[in-house]
Motif scaffolding. Structure first.
Motif, PDB file in Angstrom:
ATOM      1  N   ALA B  65       0.847  -1.201   0.000  1.00  0.00           N
ATOM      2  CA  ALA B  65       0.000   0.000   0.000  1.00  0.00           C
ATOM      3  C   ALA B  65       0.879   1.247   0.000  1.00  0.00           C
ATOM      4  O   ALA B  65       0.644   2.188  -0.771  1.00  0.00           O
ATOM      5  CB  ALA B  65      -0.931  -0.018   1.218  1.00  0.00           C
ATOM      6  N   GLN B  66       1.911   1.235   0.833  1.00  0.00           N
ATOM      7  CA  GLN B  66       2.809   2.395   0.893  1.00  0.00           C
ATOM      8  C   GLN B  66       3.506   2.621  -0.446  1.00  0.00           C
ATOM      9  O   GLN B  66       3.679   3.749  -0.894  1.00  0.00           O
ATOM     10  CB  GLN B  66       3.831   2.202   2.017  1.00  0.00           C
ATOM     11  N   SER B  67       3.905   1.521  -1.082  1.00  0.00           N
ATOM     12  CA  SER B  67       4.583   1.632  -2.368  1.00  0.00           C
ATOM     13  C   SER B  67       3.658   2.242  -3.432  1.00  0.00           C
ATOM     14  O   SER B  67       4.052   3.139  -4.175  1.00  0.00           O
ATOM     15  CB  SER B  67       5.076   0.249  -2.804  1.00  0.00           C
ATOM     16  N   TYR B  68       2.401   1.757  -3.462  1.00  0.00           N
ATOM     17  CA  TYR B  68       1.457   2.317  -4.437  1.00  0.00           C
ATOM     18  C   TYR B  68       1.125   3.770  -4.100  1.00  0.00           C
ATOM     19  O   TYR B  68       0.888   4.588  -4.979  1.00  0.00           O
ATOM     20  CB  TYR B  68       0.189   1.461  -4.513  1.00  0.00           C
ATOM     21  N   ARG B  69       1.130   4.105  -2.797  1.00  0.00           N
ATOM     22  CA  ARG B  69       0.894   5.498  -2.399  1.00  0.00           C
ATOM     23  C   ARG B  69       1.987   6.403  -2.951  1.00  0.00           C
ATOM     24  O   ARG B  69       1.717   7.521  -3.378  1.00  0.00           O
ATOM     25  CB  ARG B  69       0.833   5.614  -0.870  1.00  0.00           C
ATOM     26  N   ARG B  70       3.233   5.907  -2.920  1.00  0.00           N
ATOM     27  CA  ARG B  70       4.344   6.718  -3.454  1.00  0.00           C
ATOM     28  C   ARG B  70       4.168   6.954  -4.956  1.00  0.00           C
ATOM     29  O   ARG B  70       4.688   7.906  -5.503  1.00  0.00           O
ATOM     30  CB  ARG B  70       5.683   6.026  -3.183  1.00  0.00           C
ATOM     31  N   ARG B  71       3.431   6.040  -5.607  1.00  0.00           N
ATOM     32  CA  ARG B  71       3.103   6.216  -7.026  1.00  0.00           C
ATOM     33  C   ARG B  71       1.838   7.065  -7.214  1.00  0.00           C
ATOM     34  O   ARG B  71       1.238   7.050  -8.297  1.00  0.00           O
ATOM     35  CB  ARG B  71       2.891   4.856  -7.674  1.00  0.00           C
ATOM     36  N   GLN B  72       1.386   7.691  -6.153  1.00  0.00           N
ATOM     37  CA  GLN B  72       0.188   8.567  -6.196  1.00  0.00           C
ATOM     38  C   GLN B  72      -1.103   7.801  -6.446  1.00  0.00           C
ATOM     39  O   GLN B  72      -2.071   8.357  -6.959  1.00  0.00           O
ATOM     40  CB  GLN B  72       0.326   9.673  -7.272  1.00  0.00           C
ATOM     41  N   LYS B  73      -1.126   6.516  -6.130  1.00  0.00           N
ATOM     42  CA  LYS B  73      -2.361   5.758  -6.296  1.00  0.00           C
ATOM     43  C   LYS B  73      -3.137   5.755  -4.984  1.00  0.00           C
ATOM     44  O   LYS B  73      -2.551   5.592  -3.917  1.00  0.00           O
ATOM     45  CB  LYS B  73      -2.042   4.302  -6.662  1.00  0.00           C
ATOM     46  N   ARG B  74      -4.454   5.860  -5.064  1.00  0.00           N
ATOM     47  CA  ARG B  74      -5.280   5.654  -3.877  1.00  0.00           C
ATOM     48  C   ARG B  74      -5.473   4.145  -3.709  1.00  0.00           C
ATOM     49  O   ARG B  74      -5.685   3.418  -4.673  1.00  0.00           O
ATOM     50  CB  ARG B  74      -6.632   6.349  -4.051  1.00  0.00           C
ATOM     51  N   VAL B  75      -5.372   3.703  -2.460  1.00  0.00           N
ATOM     52  CA  VAL B  75      -5.338   2.255  -2.203  1.00  0.00           C
ATOM     53  C   VAL B  75      -6.475   1.825  -1.275  1.00  0.00           C
ATOM     54  O   VAL B  75      -6.655   2.405  -0.200  1.00  0.00           O
ATOM     55  CB  VAL B  75      -3.991   1.848  -1.567  1.00  0.00           C
ATOM     56  N   GLY B  76      -7.239   0.841  -1.698  1.00  0.00           N
ATOM     57  CA  GLY B  76      -8.249   0.213  -0.835  1.00  0.00           C
ATOM     58  C   GLY B  76      -7.756  -1.146  -0.365  1.00  0.00           C
ATOM     59  O   GLY B  76      -7.135  -1.871  -1.140  1.00  0.00           O
ATOM     60  N   ILE B  77      -8.007  -1.466   0.892  1.00  0.00           N
ATOM     61  CA  ILE B  77      -7.602  -2.772   1.436  1.00  0.00           C
ATOM     62  C   ILE B  77      -8.844  -3.472   1.969  1.00  0.00           C
ATOM     63  O   ILE B  77      -9.581  -2.919   2.783  1.00  0.00           O
ATOM     64  CB  ILE B  77      -6.572  -2.603   2.578  1.00  0.00           C
ATOM     65  N   VAL B  78      -9.087  -4.686   1.496  1.00  0.00           N
ATOM     66  CA  VAL B  78     -10.196  -5.489   2.000  1.00  0.00           C
ATOM     67  C   VAL B  78      -9.586  -6.705   2.679  1.00  0.00           C
ATOM     68  O   VAL B  78      -8.981  -7.555   2.018  1.00  0.00           O
ATOM     69  CB  VAL B  78     -11.140  -5.931   0.851  1.00  0.00           C
ATOM     70  N   ALA B  79      -9.704  -6.794   4.002  1.00  0.00           N
ATOM     71  CA  ALA B  79      -9.108  -7.898   4.752  1.00  0.00           C
ATOM     72  C   ALA B  79     -10.166  -8.942   5.073  1.00  0.00           C
ATOM     73  O   ALA B  79     -11.123  -8.669   5.782  1.00  0.00           O
ATOM     74  CB  ALA B  79      -8.470  -7.386   6.031  1.00  0.00           C
ATOM     75  N   VAL B  80      -9.987 -10.134   4.487  1.00  0.00           N
ATOM     76  CA  VAL B  80     -10.928 -11.222   4.740  1.00  0.00           C
ATOM     77  C   VAL B  80     -10.237 -12.263   5.622  1.00  0.00           C
ATOM     78  O   VAL B  80     -10.754 -13.328   5.888  1.00  0.00           O
ATOM     79  CB  VAL B  80     -11.381 -11.862   3.409  1.00  0.00           C
ATOM     80  N   ASP B  81      -9.056 -11.922   6.059  1.00  0.00           N
ATOM     81  CA  ASP B  81      -8.206 -12.818   6.837  1.00  0.00           C
ATOM     82  C   ASP B  81      -8.485 -12.616   8.326  1.00  0.00           C
ATOM     83  O   ASP B  81      -8.229 -11.543   8.856  1.00  0.00           O
ATOM     84  CB  ASP B  81      -6.755 -12.449   6.510  1.00  0.00           C
ATOM     85  N   PRO B  82      -9.029 -13.647   9.011  1.00  0.00           N
ATOM     86  CA  PRO B  82      -9.361 -13.446  10.422  1.00  0.00           C
ATOM     87  C   PRO B  82      -8.127 -13.199  11.291  1.00  0.00           C
ATOM     88  O   PRO B  82      -8.234 -12.699  12.403  1.00  0.00           O
ATOM     89  CB  PRO B  82     -10.052 -14.753  10.817  1.00  0.00           C
ATOM     90  N   SER B  83      -6.940 -13.550  10.787  1.00  0.00           N
ATOM     91  CA  SER B  83      -5.734 -13.340  11.591  1.00  0.00           C
ATOM     92  C   SER B  83      -5.055 -12.003  11.266  1.00  0.00           C
ATOM     93  O   SER B  83      -3.985 -11.708  11.773  1.00  0.00           O
ATOM     94  CB  SER B  83      -4.762 -14.504  11.374  1.00  0.00           C
ATOM     95  N   SER B  84      -5.681 -11.210  10.393  1.00  0.00           N
ATOM     96  CA  SER B  84      -5.071  -9.950   9.988  1.00  0.00           C
ATOM     97  C   SER B  84      -5.278  -8.859  11.032  1.00  0.00           C
ATOM     98  O   SER B  84      -6.345  -8.765  11.630  1.00  0.00           O
ATOM     99  CB  SER B  84      -5.698  -9.486   8.671  1.00  0.00           C
ATOM    100  N   PRO B  85      -4.255  -8.018  11.260  1.00  0.00           N
ATOM    101  CA  PRO B  85      -4.460  -6.867  12.145  1.00  0.00           C
ATOM    102  C   PRO B  85      -5.543  -5.945  11.598  1.00  0.00           C
ATOM    103  O   PRO B  85      -6.234  -5.272  12.347  1.00  0.00           O
ATOM    104  CB  PRO B  85      -3.113  -6.142  12.122  1.00  0.00           C
ATOM    105  N   PHE B  86      -5.711  -5.919  10.269  1.00  0.00           N
ATOM    106  CA  PHE B  86      -6.766  -5.099   9.672  1.00  0.00           C
ATOM    107  C   PHE B  86      -8.144  -5.600  10.091  1.00  0.00           C
ATOM    108  O   PHE B  86      -9.101  -4.858  10.142  1.00  0.00           O
ATOM    109  CB  PHE B  86      -6.674  -5.108   8.140  1.00  0.00           C
ATOM    110  N   SER B  87      -8.224  -6.897  10.366  1.00  0.00           N
ATOM    111  CA  SER B  87      -9.499  -7.490  10.759  1.00  0.00           C
ATOM    112  C   SER B  87      -9.701  -7.460  12.264  1.00  0.00           C
ATOM    113  O   SER B  87     -10.654  -8.032  12.767  1.00  0.00           O
ATOM    114  CB  SER B  87      -9.567  -8.943  10.291  1.00  0.00           C
TER     115      SER B  87
END
Lengths: 317, 317
Positions: B65-87
């Motif tokens: 996500a950080q890498s794509y941000r440096r390319r000026q892209k807006r980034v969406g993250i969808v976490a379907v992983d129950p062990s993910s910190p995002f979840s």
């Protein structure tokens, strides 16, 4: 195809025919067989064993099988775990270690493919259990890997579910623990000779304390399955849960829930097959996919129209 | 309910409305929203990141996500992983480490519940991707745990799939590797500073050599995501795959396959909902469950009759 010989073979406990019946189950060609076998089912004790990869589930399953064999029970094993040696997912050494039960005629081992039609795995597993049940296996162990909704559905075909954990699998495992906490009737901390076993057991106990109270408090049993330690305690805990199920209304409630889930899965699979196999659908499907691809229409509107037409055609056929 | 403000909010890229739209998606109340948003979708680059628990997927997702941000892209993250910190599945430390992207307005993070109606997760994930796509997120990363059929279906909503592995997760992982080998377009050996990284990469290369040849040979990239090592190489591999998809017919074939899978999931969910919610069904269901429970009739025959009646009633309604 004439299923009569297979049905007779299964009822006679013939291994070759049992294998064929389960293959038919996997291909989804099993309804005739299962209708015939159904009245001979409902006698087996069905136990689910689940947990993350690397927890030592297969070794535990082998030890449990050996324990039930010593009690003169015939044992069926259904491995839905892609990492299980029973499923062909392990190195040769594991298989050699398990040769004791592989060569025991009182043990039938079958692995199930973990890919296939949506919802089909839970359906196929329940059917395979029925085949083994009708064939006279008194204890049926379902081994599955405890990650993902699919696996949870699979293991819920069992009356009693044992969740296997190990010390030191890392923090990521915590989340999985939380997810499978609710489905465990018995918890096993395997590889309990490793550092961190006390902490894992203590954390588990704490999490169980925090969860809603129910008349059954899941026991936590420590094992070293490779050395056969703690196995009798696991069997005792599993059988105590069976007594609990039989004593109150919980056993009946769970049975009805299982039947309901199974009927729903059968309906969903039948619907899906109707959609996928009807020849007249093929051109319409191509056109539907094309319309969405070219953004002429959104998938919701297309699916809605397909659904209405499909239902209508099924009746008018 | 009036969805107009939500639809306008999503199209304006408003975070609060995007969140509401995805919540509606999770509840299955989203068809009106998605119909309205559909013509604004199809622009995002959708990448799936999968692998076993403990492989460091979330840290890798953060770095990507950080890498794509440096390319000026807006980034969406969808976490379907129950062990993910995002979840919400990880310890506080993980969340603090990720605070850089949590506070970046150019990143939208959303976790999806991993339990729900059968087949609903893949459907809900695809819908959430559509919402983010319509909201103007140019790169969408789907994080899922790579075990189980459900998760495979989820991640196949992506155009390009990266499979993340780590050295030394034990022999059990071999089987999972074999299972997810076929879905990986890019392989990442994360925690590559650990012992065994060479062996893991070599084994992977060997397995890829043995699999059927295709014009795209999945590259194997080594990373140490916690220290940001190898991330640009992963992005390069992902983008090379995008070029490959666009150059031949493979991209179009996959797109059609995705649309087809999505329509099937929508149909199956609609069917299931029809079964579960129609009030007139309730008494019949009770009776059906009772008949199976008392072994008066087998589940196949009961399901068959329910199916026929259900389809008929849907038409006559």
């Amino acid at each position: 195809m004439n299923f009569e010989p297979i049905i007779r073979g299964v009822l006679a406990g013939d291994g070759r025919h049992i294998g064929r019946a389960i293959s038919a189950v996997e291909r989804g060609e099993s309804s005739e067989i299962l209708r015939a076998l159904f009245e001979r089912t409902g006698r087996a004790r069905v136990i689910g064993i689940t947990g993350p990869p690397g927890a030592g589930k297969s070794t535990l399953v082998q030890r449990l099988a050996q324990s039930y064999r010593r009690r003169q029970k015939r044992v069926g094993i259904v491995a839905v775990d892609p990492s299980s040696p029973f499923s062909g997912g392990a190195i040769l050494g594991d298989r050699i270690r398990m040769s004791e039960i592989y060569t025991d005629p009182g043990v039938f081992i079958r692995s199930m493919a973990t890919r296939g039609a949506l919802g089909g795995l839970a359906r196929a597993t329940a059917d395979a259990v029925d085949v083994l049940d009708a064939a006279g296996y008194e204890v049926i162990l379902i081994e599955t890997v405890g990650v993902g909704q699919d696996e949870v559905e699979v293991v819920q075909a069992a009356e009693t579910v044992a969740v296997v954990l190990v010390p030191g699998l890392g923090d990521d495992i915590q989340a999985i623990k939380a997810g499978i906490l609710e489905i465990g009737d018995v918890f096993v901390v395997n590889k309990a000779d490793r550092e961190g076993a006390d902490r894992t057991a203590a954390e588990l106990a704490m999490m169980l304390d925090l969860s809603p109270h129910s008349p059954w408090r899941p026991p936590i049993v420590r094992t070293v399955a490779t050395r056969g330690k703690g196995i009798e305690e696991v069997v005792a805990a599993l059988e105590a849960h069976a007594v609990h199920l039989a004593s109150g209304g919980e056993g009946a409630r769970r049975r009805e829930k299982r039947i309901r889930a199974r009927l729903l899965a059968l309906l969903a699979e039948r619907f899906r097959r109707t959609v996928e196999t009807r020849p007249s659908e093929r051109e319409d499907w191509k056109e539907a996919v094309r319309r969405v691809r070219d953004r002429e229409e959104d998938p919701y509107s297309v699916a809605s129209r397909l659904f209405d037409r499909l239902v209508r055609e099924t009746v008018e056929r």
